[in-house]
Design an enzyme around this catalytic site. Sequence first.
Site, short mmCIF file in Angstrom:
data_model
loop_
_atom_site.label_atom_id
_atom_site.label_comp_id
_atom_site.label_asym_id
_atom_site.label_seq_id
_atom_site.Cartn_x
_atom_site.Cartn_y
_atom_site.Cartn_z
N TYR A 136 0.55 67.27 19.92
CA TYR A 136 -0.90 67.21 19.75
C TYR A 136 -1.32 65.74 19.76
CZ TYR A 136 -1.90 71.94 17.67
OH TYR A 136 -2.10 73.26 17.41
N ASN A 177 -6.60 71.82 15.24
CA ASN A 177 -6.22 72.54 14.01
C ASN A 177 -5.12 71.77 13.27
OD1 ASN A 177 -7.22 74.97 12.64
ND2 ASN A 177 -5.04 75.48 12.53
N ALA A 178 -3.87 72.29 13.29
CA ALA A 178 -2.71 71.53 12.81
C ALA A 178 -2.78 71.08 11.35
CB ALA A 178 -2.46 70.31 13.71
N GLU A 179 -3.63 71.73 10.56
CA GLU A 179 -3.73 71.35 9.15
C GLU A 179 -4.01 69.86 8.98
OE1 GLU A 179 -2.43 74.76 9.99
OE2 GLU A 179 -0.62 73.52 9.91
N GLU A 198 -6.10 77.62 20.31
CA GLU A 198 -6.42 78.92 19.73
C GLU A 198 -7.93 79.16 19.75
OE1 GLU A 198 -4.41 79.06 15.90
OE2 GLU A 198 -2.71 79.88 16.97
N GLU A 228 3.15 78.30 20.72
CA GLU A 228 3.61 77.89 19.39
C GLU A 228 4.42 79.05 18.86
OE1 GLU A 228 0.46 76.80 16.64
OE2 GLU A 228 -0.51 75.57 18.17
N TYR A 265 7.08 71.12 6.35
CA TYR A 265 6.91 72.38 7.10
C TYR A 265 8.14 73.28 7.06
CZ TYR A 265 3.90 75.11 10.17
OH TYR A 265 3.06 76.07 10.68
C1 IPT Z 1 -1.74 77.69 14.40
C2 IPT Z 1 -2.39 76.42 14.95
O1 IPT Z 1 -2.57 76.43 16.37
C3 IPT Z 1 -1.63 75.17 14.58
O2 IPT Z 1 -2.45 74.06 14.85
C4 IPT Z 1 -1.26 75.20 13.13
O3 IPT Z 1 -2.42 75.22 12.41
C5 IPT Z 1 -0.44 76.45 12.88
O4 IPT Z 1 -1.18 77.58 13.19
C6 IPT Z 1 -0.09 76.66 11.44
O5 IPT Z 1 0.63 75.60 10.96
S1 IPT Z 1 -2.97 78.85 13.87
C7 IPT Z 1 -2.15 80.43 13.65
C8 IPT Z 1 -1.17 80.47 12.61
C9 IPT Z 1 -3.21 81.39 13.35
#
Ligand code: IPT
Length: 942
Positions: A87, A131-133, A191, A279, A346
């Site tokens: 990312y 996203n990616a927290e 997403e 992912e 993680y």
């Molecule tokens: C998915 C996201 O694309 C990624 O950025 C990250 O947030 C990951 O989840 C969780 O760590 S979202 C998916 C779990 C609905």
Amino acid sequence: MRANSKPTAIITAVLTAAALLMAPAPSHPAQAETHNVGYDRYSLTVDGQRVLLWAGEFHYFRLPSPALWRDVLEKIKAAGFNGVSLYFDWAYHSAAPGKYDFTGVRDVDRLLRLTDELGLYVVARPGPYINAETTGGGLPAWLKTVPGRARSSDPNYTAAYRDWLAHIDPIIAKHQVTRGGSVIVYNAENEYAANTDPAYMEDIQRQARAHGIDVPISHNQCCDASWTPTWATGQGAVQIPGVDDYPQAFECREPDVWGTWGEGVTERLSPDAPAYAAEYQAGAIDAGRAGYDKCRELTGPKFMKVYYKSNLITSGATMFGYYMAFGGTNWGRLAQPNDVYTSYDYGAPITENRQLTANYDEFKRQGLFVTTVEPLAKTDPAEAPASANPAVRTEARANPDTGTQFVLVRHADRKTDDDQSANLTWNTPDGTYTLPVNLKGRDAKVLVAGYDMGGQRLAATTSELLTHTTAGKRDTAVLYGTEGSAGTTILRYDSRPEVEVLNGSVKSTYSGDGELRLDYEHQGLARVRITGGGRAPLLLLIGTDAEAAKFWRSGETLVRGTDLVRSAQVRNGTAVIRADLAKAGDIEVFGSASRMTLNGKHIRARTTSSGTLLAHAKGPRPVKLPSLKHWHAKQGAPETSPDFDDSSWKVADHTTTAGPIKPKSPPVLYADDYGFHHGHVWYRGHFTATGSEKTVNLNAITGKHGVYQVWLNGHYLGSAAGGEQKDADAPINENPGPGSFTVPAGLLQKGQKAVLSVLVENMGHNDDWTADDHRHKQPRGLVGAEITTNPVTWRIQGTRAEDPVRGPLSTGGLYGEREGWHLPSARTGSWPSGAPTATVQPGVHWYSTSARLAIPEDQDVPVTLHFDKGAGDYRTLIFVNGWNMGEYVNGEIQQDFTLPDGILHPGGRNTVTLAVVAAGASRPGGVSLKAAANLRGGVPAP
Ligand code: IPT
């Protein structure tokens, strides 16, 4: 979360968990360095050669030490990954509209030069939303003040994201495989499934093409094909639509509960493109605060065997992005507050402290296989061997050109942990065999038949194939199986070969028609040398899972032993090895070498009876870290005093806000509206008292897990939680973060001037997961105040000056931060002595010391800052050499904070400065440096 679950149900599940949580390009004679990237329904291709993409996710922004990017990427490569998914975080590079920084820890060109050099394919994922927290989900905080819905074709947002893409795309474009680099796929958005705007999705791709992106464009669809649009067809469609799968969800407190979100089999979204697991779960957000080791267990080797192998054979996917390979650190204010804390370890195969785990071993067992065995990149569903036991299920794929078969063997009920055995009747290209297989506990295998393995013909095996190499004219192959399980391997020859069992117990039978059958039990490491028979010599190594994990492969060189082999090659008879060792141990090189160098130095080595080269290497010297002593202390909340001069502060007098969430009454007090986007913000509300003020009623939003604190005329009124808004999507008219504070009798006199000081922490910005704009534009800071019936003049102060090196996320608005007390240049030695374990009253207390480290240059000692639990309601901001490396919150799970080399000087002086923000009288616990590991090796990290 599989096929027939409804999107809304999934949204709910995710919000609970997450809120808790071209047609194939014809190959042409290549000019130097340029290549064609294409794809078809089977796989990606480079110059017509098939590529099975086995990538691990890595976030450079979570490792603020570019020197260590090499360390992590080498570890990723050594695990058998041939790619990384990256990312690019818009918020990390852009402090203000039109301002972009790609230098220092933000030098993504350097990152891509590394992936080019290491030969790791890259899936580039620049969002704009990621996203990616990460804070704002990658949307810069300044975007909160820009009207118009983010992730749509709104003109204001369009201007903003086009500017980002105009900066990031050309850097990515330069490093494409098509220009001799590593970027093989470009992923648009993230997403993007709710509140979608096809014109926006289309424009991201138009911009990318205009900026020179010519590799295929993908998208990572949330969760399964029930989410629409999938961007497989219609306006905004991408070339390779992929799917994200997190079958284990995010409840690490229950690591044995499997498949919360389903079978995790990646669906093919386009008939013309490879199935892409964009992912695939490798680790988890620690939603339930179980600690990341539990997340690693939730997604441990057994899960990996059953799910990853099922996915490989059931879906026939040839593109994978495992999320995460290495998680890293939410240093500074990088965290999105709802789901994560400072650590973003993680539960990934490589820990936050860059150490390798059991999950890493399993990645290596699978990664070496999938990236070695070429026929796997082109398969169709095929007839599976018949299983004599209904509890053992088989499923198969075969390469239509070579006939090579890949058979998945697993429990029919994937959740069982029984031991099961079955006889398989297997029609292979080389004959029909009846072979026994064992499944021990939760397990799954991918078996191979009909494979031209280097110079050998592998007819069938019930062991799994790790990898094989050809060095000189000799083949080496490694097979493995669960300890104690039976195995059979059948090879074909023109005539009877000579079979020597060098080690272990292996029974061989040659049948007149060219078939050599080896029967054995997987125990330790057996060695069999096979010569003659009309084929190149073969050294067959047959081991257990644990033995298999001891092998490393670098190009055609196979190495056994040490804790990590970064690279290995044989040059003019010398095996040149770069390796890390946690302790003394053997290094064995399979290849025609007679001499060895280890990390640049000659090491004594001898030839073994297996024809390999063996050396014994030393481990690291013991290392002692200094204890943190000689602290100096200083009070850090002068803003609470009625006499404090705030005349240079901004007056908070806006009557309107561009954000979609409007205040109940003016003025607008939102920190972002005054340009203060990260960390703490102070407010001072000046008024003339009526004398009849009884209660101060405030509302503040800090983001989850945050607090705010209130003083009236220097008198502490108390604190309140500022993150407890019931629903991050709800408009703020429901009084979020309420705090009601009693005004002590006699504190205010009619007609006298009074000042209310409020310190509000900003824990980070929400994401915009559902693209509704409300969530990420939720304000931070004060959002409502009722103090007095007289008028109140508000002043606000956050971060004073942006740090040009450490960036916008590192420095907030505490007095000490505004004055630079956290920086190495601060003259903290002139502060009075005082330890950070002293009892403190509510307020902000600064402590500083320095520590000299003397870690030998050829050793890697990852250091953490450890916080003992203390007593009271306090949190500690950590500054190391000026960098904000996180926040210890007393009572929360994280007590160890990673201090990567690069931030830390392993061979020099370091300043450690802490800001203890106490909401109540507290007695903080001790602070110490700890070594998370000690290895000989590593990479230099200046
Ligand atoms: C998915 C996201 O694309 C990624 O950025 C990250 O947030 C990951 O989840 C969780 O760590 S979202 C998916 C779990 C609905």
